[in-house]
Scaffold this active site. Structure first.
Site, mmCIF file in Angstrom:
data_model
loop_
_atom_site.group_PDB
_atom_site.id
_atom_site.type_symbol
_atom_site.label_atom_id
_atom_site.label_comp_id
_atom_site.label_asym_id
_atom_site.label_seq_id
_atom_site.Cartn_x
_atom_site.Cartn_y
_atom_site.Cartn_z
ATOM 1 N N SER A 101 2.653 -3.864 -5.621
ATOM 2 C CA SER A 101 2.840 -2.871 -6.812
ATOM 3 C C SER A 101 3.726 -4.123 -7.805
ATOM 4 C CB SER A 101 3.714 -1.638 -6.800
ATOM 5 O OG SER A 101 2.886 -1.024 -6.330
ATOM 6 N N CYS A 102 3.218 -3.586 -8.829
ATOM 7 C CA CYS A 102 3.922 -4.460 -10.014
ATOM 8 C C CYS A 102 5.261 -5.074 -9.917
ATOM 9 C CB CYS A 102 3.997 -3.231 -11.373
ATOM 10 S SG CYS A 102 4.565 -4.832 -12.889
ATOM 11 N N PRO A 103 5.785 -5.839 -10.043
ATOM 12 C CA PRO A 103 5.035 -6.848 -11.189
ATOM 13 C C PRO A 103 5.076 -8.533 -9.766
ATOM 14 C CG PRO A 103 7.826 -7.385 -10.332
ATOM 15 C CD PRO A 103 7.499 -6.175 -9.719
#
Lengths: 156, 75
Positions: free
Chosen positions: B13-15
């Site tokens: 997932s981000c980042p």
């Protein structure tokens, strides 16, 4: 092209509020920004080698999604913080979100500069040997030396 | 499309997809192409933004079997 700069002031020491500074700093560094995070007050907890005391509490946090409705009286029970923290960490892991330790390491790898507020280190009697390295120790004036030149400056 | 290196960011997932794409590009030569596979739907906009801000070229974005495939050419 001149290098863009970003400064973040990290003032919170809870699990949820620990993420934004590290996420934004690591991303900005990946985009080529020169980044500095100034850790002050409870944000200093994020510099400790051991992050196990960075927790989340459902108490006074009505926006926190809970699996079942939980009255405040229940949230006050001993151990609730540990349970909430464990659940949150499981959720983060399940969704592929990096741990705080990993994000912090990515920041350091990308040369994000960590600065600890000397006044609050003294105020809370933090032992510097408990902090990771490299961390610089400075005050508000030193922060403005960098922040005054930045393109983005955030307070978390 | 030909590529020189592959980075699989599936499940991240981000980042992480962006931060690790940047890391994957470090030891590549100018003009070489990095193939990135990601499952985070936020990566679609982020990968373009990464390219726009770093000067690398996003040659293509496609969807294959529930995953996104990006071809990023190093500046």
């Amino acid at each position: 092209m001149t290098t863009k700069k970003m400064a973040i002031i990290a003032t919170k020491g809870t699990l949820d509020m620990a993420y934004p500074p590290f996420i934004l700093a690591s991303t900005a560094a990946a985009l080529g920004y020169d980044v500095q995070i100034f850790f002050t007050f409870y944000g200093l907890q994020l510099l400790r080698k051991d992050l196990s005391n960075v927790m989340i509490s459902p108490l006074a946090n009505p926006a926190m999604p809970m699996p079942i409705p939980m009255p405040v009286m229940v949230q006050m029970l001993p151990g609730m913080e540990s349970i909430a923290t464990m659940m949150m960490k499981q959720k983060l892991k399940k969704h592929g979100v990096a741990s705080l330790e990993e994000l912090r390491d990515l920041c350091l790898e990308a040369d994000v500069k960590f600065v600890a507020c000397q006044m609050t280190v003294d105020l809370f009697e933090f032992d510097k040997s408990e902090f990771i390295e490299p961390v610089e120790y400075a005050g508000a004036a030193a922060f403005f030396g960098f922040a005054g030149e930045t393109d983005i400056c955030l307070f978390v | 499309m030909n590529f020189d290196k592959e980075f699989n960011a599936s499940g991240m997932s981000c980042p992480l997809p962006i931060v690790k794409t940047k890391k994957a590009l470090v030891d590549m030569a100018s003009g070489q192409v990095l193939k990135v596979i990601a499952t985070d739907s936020g990566a679609v906009k982020d990968m373009q933004a990464f390219a726009d801000q770093t000067g690398n070229t996003l040659l293509s974005t496609s969807e294959e079997g529930g995953a996104y495939v990006f071809m990023m050419q190093k500046k």
